[in-house]
Design an enzyme around this catalytic site. Structure first.
Site, PDB file in Angstrom:
ATOM      1  NE  ARG A  70      -4.015   1.799   2.386  1.00 17.81           N
ATOM      2  CZ  ARG A  70      -5.018   2.131   1.591  1.00 17.81           C
ATOM      3  NH1 ARG A  70      -5.304   1.428   0.533  1.00 17.81           N
ATOM      4  NH2 ARG A  70      -5.762   3.200   1.860  1.00 17.81           N
ATOM      5  CG  ASN A 102      -6.750  10.655   4.082  1.00 20.10           C
ATOM      6  OD1 ASN A 102      -7.703   9.986   4.473  1.00 20.10           O
ATOM      7  ND2 ASN A 102      -6.874  11.598   3.162  1.00 20.10           N
ATOM      8  CB  VAL A 103      -2.119   6.542   7.208  1.00 20.46           C
ATOM      9  CG1 VAL A 103      -3.029   6.429   8.420  1.00 20.46           C
ATOM     10  CG2 VAL A 103      -2.506   5.501   6.152  1.00 20.46           C
ATOM     11  CG  HIS A 119      -7.079   7.474  11.664  1.00 21.83           C
ATOM     12  ND1 HIS A 119      -8.124   7.483  10.763  1.00 21.83           N
ATOM     13  CD2 HIS A 119      -7.664   7.623  12.889  1.00 21.83           C
ATOM     14  CE1 HIS A 119      -9.270   7.622  11.403  1.00 21.83           C
ATOM     15  NE2 HIS A 119      -9.023   7.720  12.691  1.00 21.83           N
ATOM     16  CB  THR A 191     -14.453  12.131   5.940  1.00 21.37           C
ATOM     17  OG1 THR A 191     -14.596  11.139   6.967  1.00 21.37           O
ATOM     18  CG2 THR A 191     -15.078  13.430   6.403  1.00 21.37           C
ATOM     19  CG  ASN A 216     -18.476  13.061   0.226  1.00 22.44           C
ATOM     20  OD1 ASN A 216     -18.661  12.340  -0.751  1.00 22.44           O
ATOM     21  ND2 ASN A 216     -18.087  12.594   1.400  1.00 22.44           N
TER      22      ASN A 216
HETATM   23  P1  OAD Z   1     -14.369   6.375   3.657  1.00 25.18           P
HETATM   24  O1  OAD Z   1     -13.797   5.417   2.659  1.00 25.18           O
HETATM   25  O2  OAD Z   1     -15.278   5.843   4.711  1.00 25.18           O
HETATM   26  O3  OAD Z   1     -15.174   7.493   2.888  1.00 25.18           O
HETATM   27  C1  OAD Z   1     -14.661   8.141   1.768  1.00 25.18           C
HETATM   28  C2  OAD Z   1     -15.561   9.317   1.484  1.00 25.18           C
HETATM   29  O4  OAD Z   1     -14.980  10.056   0.430  1.00 25.18           O
HETATM   30  C3  OAD Z   1     -16.983   8.940   1.053  1.00 25.18           C
HETATM   31  O5  OAD Z   1     -17.912   9.767   1.739  1.00 25.18           O
HETATM   32  C4  OAD Z   1     -16.985   9.271  -0.452  1.00 25.18           C
HETATM   33  O6  OAD Z   1     -18.269   9.687  -0.917  1.00 25.18           O
HETATM   34  C5  OAD Z   1     -15.998  10.422  -0.500  1.00 25.18           C
HETATM   35  N1  OAD Z   1     -15.335  10.640  -1.791  1.00 25.18           N
HETATM   36  C6  OAD Z   1     -15.008   9.723  -2.731  1.00 25.18           C
HETATM   37  N2  OAD Z   1     -14.367  10.298  -3.758  1.00 25.18           N
HETATM   38  C7  OAD Z   1     -14.266  11.621  -3.466  1.00 25.18           C
HETATM   39  C8  OAD Z   1     -13.703  12.745  -4.128  1.00 25.18           C
HETATM   40  N3  OAD Z   1     -13.102  12.630  -5.310  1.00 25.18           N
HETATM   41  N4  OAD Z   1     -13.779  13.959  -3.520  1.00 25.18           N
HETATM   42  C9  OAD Z   1     -14.387  14.094  -2.327  1.00 25.18           C
HETATM   43  N5  OAD Z   1     -14.936  13.068  -1.657  1.00 25.18           N
HETATM   44  C10 OAD Z   1     -14.882  11.844  -2.202  1.00 25.18           C
HETATM   45  O7  OAD Z   1     -13.140   7.168   4.295  1.00 25.18           O
HETATM   46  P2  OAD Z   1     -13.010   7.966   5.675  1.00 25.18           P
HETATM   47  O8  OAD Z   1     -14.272   8.678   6.002  1.00 25.18           O
HETATM   48  O9  OAD Z   1     -11.769   8.737   5.581  1.00 25.18           O
HETATM   49  O10 OAD Z   1      -9.513   4.591   9.798  1.00 25.18           O
HETATM   50  O11 OAD Z   1     -12.797   6.785   6.690  1.00 25.18           O
HETATM   51  C11 OAD Z   1     -12.472   7.119   8.002  1.00 25.18           C
HETATM   52  C12 OAD Z   1     -11.602   6.059   8.581  1.00 25.18           C
HETATM   53  O12 OAD Z   1     -12.238   4.768   8.457  1.00 25.18           O
HETATM   54  C13 OAD Z   1     -10.271   5.846   7.905  1.00 25.18           C
HETATM   55  O13 OAD Z   1      -9.292   6.775   8.275  1.00 25.18           O
HETATM   56  C14 OAD Z   1      -9.904   4.477   8.411  1.00 25.18           C
HETATM   57  C15 OAD Z   1     -11.227   3.744   8.304  1.00 25.18           C
HETATM   58  O14 OAD Z   1     -11.470   2.803   9.282  1.00 25.18           O
HETATM   59  C16 OAD Z   1      -8.493   3.851  10.242  1.00 25.18           C
HETATM   60  O15 OAD Z   1      -7.848   3.119   9.517  1.00 25.18           O
HETATM   61  C17 OAD Z   1      -8.212   4.011  11.685  1.00 25.18           C
END
Ligand code: OAD
Length: 244
Positions: A70, A102-103, A119, A191, A216
């Protein structure tokens, strides 16, 4: 709402303090899969298997190999126009904090300075015995896996796994930033907003009078609390917001 309201550009240009909250969607257009979408990273494996202390205890080599693969994709990725817009926003704004879930480190690659990683980071390792953190320069992330520290201890990726506590230093930075004065704006980008601290920060800022803007293509559960929801990808909405 799909267009950018003209008054929003003026509000951003005049803002003195801005908090930005980003998630996996911020990196999607750089080619890094999100977690929960159709192409999400979690779809191809059992998260508990690879991203948990138990999974690591079971098979540290497998976990390291997955993270190294990754990270290889992350290193090949480049920030997009949305990342660049956030760099410009930081330089335009007296008080600025970017909290990312994000990491991948793409915000720092783009040039943002004030970044808090709640994270952790895929570019660092941590000694499982002492907790000492190693940068990739100090402890290169390359085979043989599992990685060991110079003292022979087992190292692990410096990322937050299921069942673990978030980074309290990053958490504290956001708390301090919120407490330090009036916030003009919170930008919530890419997010699903499922984590309670993301929701709480958005709500606290809103109660304090901040303007909330979500970017989003598929509005999250936070959209209902936002003043403006831009149903656009980050690479389009952010440059339009910051430049306009
Ligand atoms: P998600 O994968 O849950 O959500 C991604 C979000 O990005 C969704 O709401 C999509 O609609 C949106 N999206 C997709 N493409 C996009 C774009 N081009 N522009 C803007 N938005 C877009 O990711 P996170 O909410 O970041 O934690 O997930 C939170 C955490 O859940 C992560 O950091 C991870 C996971 O468990 C850990 O690993 C601790």
């Amino acid at each position: 709402m799909t267009g950018i309201p003209p008054e929003l550009g003026a509000r951003i240009a005049g803002a003195r303090r801005i908090l930005v909250l980003t998630g996996a969607g911020m990196s999607a257009e750089s080619g890094i899969p999100t977690f929960r979408g159709n192409e999400g990273a979690w779809r191809h494996f059992d998260p508990e298997q690879l991203a948990s202390p138990e999974g690591f205890a079971r098979d540290p080599k497998l976990v390291w190999e997955w993270y190294a693969e990754r990270r290889g994709k992350v290193l090949a990725a480049r920030p997009h126009a949305g990342h660049q817009a956030l760099v410009q926003l930081e330089s335009n704004t007296a008080g600025f904090l970017l909290l990312t879930q994000n990491v991948d480190g793409l915000h720092q690659v783009a040039g943002n300075q004030s970044v808090a990683e709640i994270h952790g980071s895929i570019h660092r390792s941590k000694c499982t015995r002492t907790g000492r953190i190693y940068t990739a320069a100090e402890l290169p992330i390359e085979p043989p896996f599992p990685l060991r520290t110079p003292t022979g201890d087992l190292a692990r990726p410096d990322v937050v796994w299921f069942g673990e506590t978030i980074r309290m230093d990053a958490y504290g930075r956001v708390e301090e930033f919120l407490a330090a004065g009036f916030l003009d704006l919170v930008l919530i980008v890419g997010t699903t907003g499922l984590f309670p601290y993301i929701q709480r920060w958005a709500m606290t800022a809103r109660q304090g009078g901040a303007h909330l803007v979500e970017i989003n293509p598929e509005p999250s559960i936070l959209a209902q609390f936002c003043d403006v929801v831009l149903e656009q990808p980050a690479s389009q909405a952010l440059p339009a917001l910051v430049g306009g």
